[in-house]
Structure formats: structure tokens, C-alpha cells
Design an enzyme around this catalytic site. Structure first.
Site, PDB file in Angstrom:
ATOM      1  N   ASP A 109     -41.694  20.890  47.798  1.00 38.46           N
ATOM      2  CA  ASP A 109     -41.796  19.558  47.300  1.00 38.46           C
ATOM      3  C   ASP A 109     -43.004  18.918  47.713  1.00 38.46           C
ATOM      4  OD1 ASP A 109     -38.986  19.829  46.540  1.00 38.46           O
ATOM      5  OD2 ASP A 109     -38.172  18.940  48.632  1.00 38.46           O
TER       6      ASP A 109
ATOM      7  N   LYS B 163     -34.635  11.567  52.430  1.00 42.13           N
ATOM      8  CA  LYS B 163     -33.691  11.539  51.353  1.00 42.13           C
ATOM      9  C   LYS B 163     -32.656  12.941  51.490  1.00 42.13           C
ATOM     10  CE  LYS B 163     -34.972  13.202  47.083  1.00 42.13           C
ATOM     11  NZ  LYS B 163     -34.379  14.404  46.640  1.00 42.13           N
ATOM     12  N   ASN B 164     -33.644  13.819  51.565  1.00 36.68           N
ATOM     13  CA  ASN B 164     -32.947  15.238  51.916  1.00 36.68           C
ATOM     14  C   ASN B 164     -32.042  15.526  52.894  1.00 36.68           C
ATOM     15  OD1 ASN B 164     -33.638  15.666  48.975  1.00 36.68           O
ATOM     16  ND2 ASN B 164     -35.342  17.260  49.517  1.00 36.68           N
TER      17      ASN B 164
ATOM     18  N   ARG C  35     -31.673  25.934  38.184  1.00 35.30           N
ATOM     19  CA  ARG C  35     -30.643  25.690  39.418  1.00 35.30           C
ATOM     20  C   ARG C  35     -29.366  26.192  39.466  1.00 35.30           C
ATOM     21  NH1 ARG C  35     -33.228  19.929  41.442  1.00 35.30           N
ATOM     22  NH2 ARG C  35     -32.516  20.773  43.606  1.00 35.30           N
TER      23      ARG C  35
ATOM     24  N   ARG D 162     -36.071   7.344  42.807  1.00 36.77           N
ATOM     25  CA  ARG D 162     -35.020   8.283  43.413  1.00 36.77           C
ATOM     26  C   ARG D 162     -35.176   8.821  44.865  1.00 36.77           C
ATOM     27  NH1 ARG D 162     -32.987  12.844  39.305  1.00 36.77           N
ATOM     28  NH2 ARG D 162     -31.939  13.123  41.104  1.00 36.77           N
TER      29      ARG D 162
ATOM     30  N   ILE E  89     -40.539  28.602  44.140  1.00 37.44           N
ATOM     31  CA  ILE E  89     -39.107  28.362  44.271  1.00 37.44           C
ATOM     32  C   ILE E  89     -38.441  27.783  43.075  1.00 37.44           C
ATOM     33  CG2 ILE E  89     -37.572  26.624  45.732  1.00 37.44           C
ATOM     34  CD1 ILE E  89     -38.867  28.492  47.345  1.00 37.44           C
TER      35      ILE E  89
ATOM     36  N   ARG F  30     -28.238  16.347  41.258  1.00 38.51           N
ATOM     37  CA  ARG F  30     -27.429  17.578  41.581  1.00 38.51           C
ATOM     38  C   ARG F  30     -26.863  17.741  43.025  1.00 38.51           C
ATOM     39  NH1 ARG F  30     -28.599  22.251  39.735  1.00 38.51           N
ATOM     40  NH2 ARG F  30     -28.273  23.054  41.924  1.00 38.51           N
TER      41      ARG F  30
ATOM     42  N   CYS G 263     -32.059  21.319  35.577  1.00 36.22           N
ATOM     43  CA  CYS G 263     -32.703  20.071  35.786  1.00 36.22           C
ATOM     44  C   CYS G 263     -34.035  20.422  35.352  1.00 36.22           C
ATOM     45  CB  CYS G 263     -32.448  19.304  36.866  1.00 36.22           C
ATOM     46  SG  CYS G 263     -33.562  20.262  38.330  1.00 36.22           S
TER      47      CYS G 263
ATOM     48  N   VAL H  71     -25.440  27.409  40.944  1.00 39.84           N
ATOM     49  CA  VAL H  71     -25.051  27.174  42.208  1.00 39.84           C
ATOM     50  C   VAL H  71     -24.119  28.410  42.598  1.00 39.84           C
ATOM     51  CG1 VAL H  71     -24.771  24.736  42.624  1.00 39.84           C
ATOM     52  CG2 VAL H  71     -23.094  26.124  41.025  1.00 39.84           C
ATOM     53  N   ASP H  72     -24.549  29.633  41.963  1.00 39.10           N
ATOM     54  CA  ASP H  72     -23.764  30.868  42.249  1.00 39.10           C
ATOM     55  C   ASP H  72     -23.536  31.144  43.703  1.00 39.10           C
ATOM     56  OD1 ASP H  72     -26.738  31.135  41.730  1.00 39.10           O
ATOM     57  OD2 ASP H  72     -26.395  33.171  42.243  1.00 39.10           O
TER      58      ASP H  72
HETATM   59  N1  EPU Z   1     -30.599  29.122  43.648  1.00 42.85           N
HETATM   60  C1  EPU Z   1     -29.691  29.819  43.205  1.00 42.85           C
HETATM   61  N2  EPU Z   1     -28.511  29.667  43.371  1.00 42.85           N
HETATM   62  C2  EPU Z   1     -28.065  28.818  44.199  1.00 42.85           C
HETATM   63  C3  EPU Z   1     -28.740  27.945  44.862  1.00 42.85           C
HETATM   64  C4  EPU Z   1     -30.075  28.103  44.489  1.00 42.85           C
HETATM   65  O1  EPU Z   1     -30.471  30.579  42.235  1.00 42.85           O
HETATM   66  O2  EPU Z   1     -26.631  29.142  44.266  1.00 42.85           O
HETATM   67  C5  EPU Z   1     -32.232  28.964  43.530  1.00 42.85           C
HETATM   68  C6  EPU Z   1     -32.485  27.651  42.909  1.00 42.85           C
HETATM   69  O3  EPU Z   1     -32.284  27.691  41.244  1.00 42.85           O
HETATM   70  C7  EPU Z   1     -33.800  27.418  43.220  1.00 42.85           C
HETATM   71  C8  EPU Z   1     -33.994  28.069  44.582  1.00 42.85           C
HETATM   72  O4  EPU Z   1     -32.644  28.682  44.722  1.00 42.85           O
HETATM   73  O5  EPU Z   1     -34.663  28.015  42.527  1.00 42.85           O
HETATM   74  C9  EPU Z   1     -33.937  27.014  45.775  1.00 42.85           C
HETATM   75  O6  EPU Z   1     -32.869  26.269  45.805  1.00 42.85           O
HETATM   76  P1  EPU Z   1     -32.037  25.415  46.881  1.00 42.85           P
HETATM   77  O7  EPU Z   1     -30.658  25.659  46.640  1.00 42.85           O
HETATM   78  O8  EPU Z   1     -32.716  25.828  48.252  1.00 42.85           O
HETATM   79  O9  EPU Z   1     -32.474  23.912  46.654  1.00 42.85           O
HETATM   80  P2  EPU Z   1     -31.494  22.695  46.552  1.00 42.85           P
HETATM   81  O10 EPU Z   1     -30.522  22.676  47.600  1.00 42.85           O
HETATM   82  O11 EPU Z   1     -31.051  22.565  45.115  1.00 42.85           O
HETATM   83  C10 EPU Z   1     -33.031  21.201  47.747  1.00 42.85           C
HETATM   84  C11 EPU Z   1     -33.812  19.765  47.735  1.00 42.85           C
HETATM   85  C12 EPU Z   1     -35.044  20.146  46.800  1.00 42.85           C
HETATM   86  C13 EPU Z   1     -35.902  20.880  47.306  1.00 42.85           C
HETATM   87  C14 EPU Z   1     -35.152  22.280  47.293  1.00 42.85           C
HETATM   88  C15 EPU Z   1     -36.137  23.549  48.269  1.00 42.85           C
HETATM   89  C16 EPU Z   1     -32.069  18.439  48.530  1.00 42.85           C
HETATM   90  C17 EPU Z   1     -31.018  17.275  47.968  1.00 42.85           C
HETATM   91  N3  EPU Z   1     -32.884  18.932  47.494  1.00 42.85           N
HETATM   92  O12 EPU Z   1     -32.576  21.457  46.620  1.00 42.85           O
HETATM   93  O13 EPU Z   1     -35.714  18.628  46.771  1.00 42.85           O
HETATM   94  O14 EPU Z   1     -36.839  21.089  46.480  1.00 42.85           O
HETATM   95  O15 EPU Z   1     -33.999  22.035  48.518  1.00 42.85           O
HETATM   96  O16 EPU Z   1     -36.665  23.031  49.353  1.00 42.85           O
HETATM   97  O17 EPU Z   1     -32.056  18.700  49.575  1.00 42.85           O
HETATM   98  C18 EPU Z   1     -36.718  16.996  45.765  1.00 42.85           C
HETATM   99  O18 EPU Z   1     -36.475  16.189  46.915  1.00 42.85           O
HETATM  100  O19 EPU Z   1     -37.749  16.549  45.162  1.00 42.85           O
HETATM  101  C19 EPU Z   1     -36.241  18.464  45.696  1.00 42.85           C
HETATM  102  C20 EPU Z   1     -36.205  18.701  44.330  1.00 42.85           C
END
Ligand code: EPU
Length: 420
Positions: free
Chosen positions: A308, A22-23, A121, A400, A330, A92, A116, A123-124
Site C-alpha cells: 500500500d 481504513k484497513n 484477489r 475511499r 502482493i 471487496r 478489482c 477468496v479461496d
Molecule cells: N489472496 C488469495 N486468496 C485469498 C486471499 C488473498 O490468493 O483467499 C491473495 C490476493 O489475491 C492478493 C494477496 O493474497 O494477491 C494479498 O491479499 P490479502 O488477503 O492479504 O489482502 P486483502 O485482505 O484483500 C488488505 C487491504 C489491502 C492491502 C492488502 C495487503 C483491507 C480492507 N485491504 O486486502 O489494502 O493492500 O491487505 O496488505 O484491509 C488499500 O488499502 O489500498 C488496499 C488495497
């Protein structure tokens, strides 16, 4: 609303092939926005999150043709550069359209994802680094309004190796002026897969899988194209879920369709706990290993232990000999499975981001409720080992991200029924 009836305990046997990740699939689908020529994909998993991103792409004017698990996406007539709140709030990963839209069209309006179930989470990291590339970004009425003449290639250094931010920036860099270096980039296998997809289309990307990724930008006149279809990598998280199920059932199963290196931190931890595993070319054979010993783990970005797999690992630890400790590094709210596991006889105490798990000899079936994707997987694992029939509700969370989970478990001999 569908639910699962799971009857345990029982042995498992046979072979299960995991679906594409998925990811990996979600960023690749967003990446289709980059190219004017059709993007062909095979083995696209049938998941609700995939359906959501397809709906979003279609709302932008992408023509999507699906033939079984093959898909063709034609982004030659994208006319709407808005990702609406209605779709972004349900998933997201929709924010991944921001990088490709800005790169190719110089403009995007994407709803802020908001928090969520598993954490705030923000997106800064996505936004500040797009700004460093020259994008003008404003937040208005819950939307990210981004604009640029042409993004500028530059050296970026992420404050945290965010998976999503790395993906958005890699895609943004495709049409930037000059080369972009992303330092402290995420190193997850899904990042490598996105790079391979871009390379498949002719983009120059180097260093994916390390902390330093280099992307050579070019102008939008360049017609990237690929004749062959691209297949996203196998799902390491789904694989981990089945491997843990095999160990919890003290059984001999083969889990294939994924590359074992993508799961090394999990495999090593399991081996330290006493698991007997054989790494195969495209999977892992699980051997009956008896009752495993407890362990101390901490989730971390790749190559560390993946968040995960934290919930599934906790389900296993609940049945181990001795105590275990998990520290979730995380996400701040990723223990929603704990109260539900407790209803099945698990002994878990939470303190901040740490969980102390006291191993018990057996679990008992109970009605339980899913709260998020991986938490749901943990409940299925516990239910497969618990005595009696568990009634698992709200399994839309499972749908999902797990394709045909009950059919795959049934194929291994488990007693799992979906009730509509
Ligand atoms: N974070 C920030 N600011 C940002 C981006 C992230 O503070 O701009 C923080 C997040 O709040 C979080 C941490 O950094 O605490 C990790 O976030 P990351 O951006 O690495 O995760 P993501 O891209 O939102 C993907 C996977 C998640 C997986 C995480 C970590 C996808 C679609 N989702 O999320 O998958 O847990 O990486 O490996 O790729 C799942 O599949 O169940 C799932 C949640």
C-alpha cells in the site's frame, strides 16, 4: 465529478495528524455483527469505504448512530444475512461480514467480490479454512452460500498470510466450539487492532501480530460487552504518504497520530535512501534531507515493505539520485500509476512485476487520472513537486481511503484545491 488542482513545487511545514486506519476500521465495523450489545467506536474516519460498509450493515438490520466521528452500532436485530452484489462489488472488504455472520447466525449469503483494478484477489483462503471449521459452502449465481450448525474450533494453516482471511477466520472463531489456532496468520498491525477490539469486548485472543493466533470460542449465549468506546489505530499508510511528501518537498514536518513501529520497513528504507527522520512516541518528524538516493525494494506481507506504500514510494524514487527497482509481490496489477507518472516526466520501465525507475531532477505538471486508491496518492505526491498546476481527475478513488487529504495538505502549506 470532483478533481484536485495541485500547484507545485513548494515547501511544506507544520504538523499533520493522520486519521484512524481504513484497513483497521473496516474489519472492526464488520466485527460489530458479532455482538448483541452495542459497539461504541470513536474517531471513525469519514471515508467512502466506511460509508459503504455502514450501508451494508444497515441493510442487514444493524442500527447505526453517528455523532461526528463517534459511532454506535446495535446488532441486536439483524434480520438479513445477505451481502448484496451491489455493495460488495464496490468494496471487496464487504466479504469480511462472512465470518461474523456464520459465527453468530450459522448462515450467510455473501456476493463473491470478483476481481478489482489491482488484481484478481480470490477468496479461496477464506473459504477453504471456514470449511475446515465445519462450514458448508457452495457458490451459486455469484454468491457464497455458507451454513453451519456451529463452527468447530480447529488448527488452521493458511497457504498465504492473507490479511482478509485472517480477519474473517478470527471473527468466525469467536463462537466456535473449542479453540481455533491460525498458523501462518497475517501479522499486519490492523490484525493486532482487530484482536484488541475483540479483547476489548471480552473475547480471548492471543498471539495477534505473530504468525500463530489463538482464539478461544464460546457459545452465542455468552453476552460479550464493553462499556468504553474503542478507537481504531492510526493509519500507517496515510502517515507514510505524508512522510514521503515531506521528503519530496525537502521540508520539516511532523506526522503524528500513528505508532512508528507499524511503519518500520518504510522508515528503514527511507533512512537508507538518506532521509533524516526522528521517531516520536506517536509519529515521525521529517527533517529536510536533500535529494535522496535510489533503492531496491520488494513488497511483502508485514513486517515487510507494504504494497500500500509502493506507489507513493515510486513517486519519490522518480526524483532520487540514481536508479531504483521495485518488485511488487502482493498484487499482480498494481502499477497503474506508471503511465500517469510518465506523463509528468517520470522515467519508469516495467518488466513483469518489476519496475525500474530512473531518477530525474524535476517533474512537470500534467492532467492525470486516478486509477486506484494508492495510485492516486502517488499522483498527488508527484504533482506537489512538479512545476506548474496538475489537474488530477477521478479523485473518488482518493475519497475511499484518505480523509480530508486536501485540507491536511493545505494545512502543511501546499497549494491544493478541490474543484466540484
Ligand atoms: N489472496 C488469495 N486468496 C485469498 C486471499 C488473498 O490468493 O483467499 C491473495 C490476493 O489475491 C492478493 C494477496 O493474497 O494477491 C494479498 O491479499 P490479502 O488477503 O492479504 O489482502 P486483502 O485482505 O484483500 C488488505 C487491504 C489491502 C492491502 C492488502 C495487503 C483491507 C480492507 N485491504 O486486502 O489494502 O493492500 O491487505 O496488505 O484491509 C488499500 O488499502 O489500498 C488496499 C488495497
Amino acid at each position: 465529478m470532483d478533481k484536485l488542482l495541485v500547484t507545485g513545487p513548494g515547501r511544506l511545514n507544520g504538523t499533520v495528524t493522520v486519521s484512524s486506519a481504513k484497513n483497521a476500521t473496516l474489519p472492526i465495523l464488520a466485527g460489530a455483527l458479532l455482538f448483541e450489545t452495542p459497539v461504541k467506536l470513536v474517531d471513525v474516519p469519514k471515508l467512502n469505504d466506511v460509508a459503504t460498509i455502514i450501508k451494508l450493515l444497515e441493510s442487514m438490520g444493524v442500527k447505526v448512530e453517528r455523532d461526528g466521528k463517534s459511532m454506535t452500532l446495535d446488532s441486536s436485530n439483524v434480520h438479513n444475512l445477505v451481502a448484496d452484489y451491489a455493495l460488495v462489488k464496490t468494496m471487496r472488504a464487504s466479504v469480511l461480514v462472512l465470518g461474523p455472520l456464520l459465527a453468530r447466525f450459522g448462515k450467510a449469503k455473501v456476493s463473491l467480490p470478483g476481481g478489482c483494478a489491482i488484481g484478481a484477489r480470490p477468496v479461496d483462503i477464506h473459504l477453504t479454512n471456514l470449511e475446515k471449521m465445519g462450514a458448508k459452502i457452495q457458490i451459486e449465481q455469484g454468491y457464497i452460500l455458507a451454513e453451519c450448525e456451529r463452527l468447530q474450533g480447529c488448527e488452521l494453516s493458511l497457504s498465504f498470510p492473507s490479511v482478509g482471511a485472517t480477519e474473517n477466520l478470527m471473527m468466525a472463531a469467536v463462537y466456535a466450539d473449542g479453540e481455533t489456532i491460525i498458523e501462518n496468520a497475517a501479522r499486519e498491525p490492523e490484525i493486532v487492532d482487530l484482536a484488541n477490539f475483540l479483547i476489548h469486548f471480552g473475547v480471548t485472543v492471543e498471539g495477534a501480530g505473530t504468525s500463530r493466533i489463538r482464539i478461544v470460542g464460546t457459545n452465542t449465549q455468552k453476552k460479550y460487552a464493553a462499556t468504553k468506546a474503542y478507537r481504531p489505530i492510526g493509519d500507517r499508510i496515510e502517515a507514510a504518504t505524508f512522510i514521503i511528501a515531506g521528503l519530496m518537498a525537502n521540508s520539516n514536518i511532523v506526522v503524528n497520530g500513528f505508532e512508528p513501529w507499524t511503519l518500520e520497513a518504510v522508515l528503514e528504507t527511507l533512512e537508507k535512501m538518506g532521509a533524516k527522520l526522528t521517531r516520536l512516541e506517536d509519529g515521525v518528524e521529517v527533517h529536510p534531507s536533500g535529494r535522496l538516493k535510489g533503492a531496491v525494494i520488494e513488497t511483502a506481507p508485514f513486517p515487510g515493505f507494504p504494497t500500500d506504500v509502493q506507489a507513493q514510494m515510486m513517486a519519490l524514487m522518480c526524483l532520487c539520485e540514481g536508479n531504483s527497482i521495485i518488485t511488487e509481490q502482493i498484487f499482480e496489477n498494481r502499477y497503474m500509476h506508471v503511465p500517469e507518472l510518465t506523463r509528468m516526466g517520470c522515467k519508469v520501465t516495467l518488466k513483469g512485476n518489476a519496475a525500474l525507475i530512473e531518477g530525474v531532477e524535476s517533474l512537470s505538471a500534467a492532467p492525470v487520472m486516478c486509477t486506484d486508491l494508492r495510485a492516486s496518492a502517488a499522483l498527488v505526491l508527484a504533482a506537489l513537486t512538479a512545476h506548474g498546476q496538475s489537474d488530477i481527475q477521478r479523485i473518488y478513488h482518493l475519497d475511499r481511503g484518505y480523509e480530508d487529504l486536501e485540507a491536511k495538505f493545505k494545512g502543511l502549506g501546499a497549494k491544493v484545491e478541490r474543484v466540484k
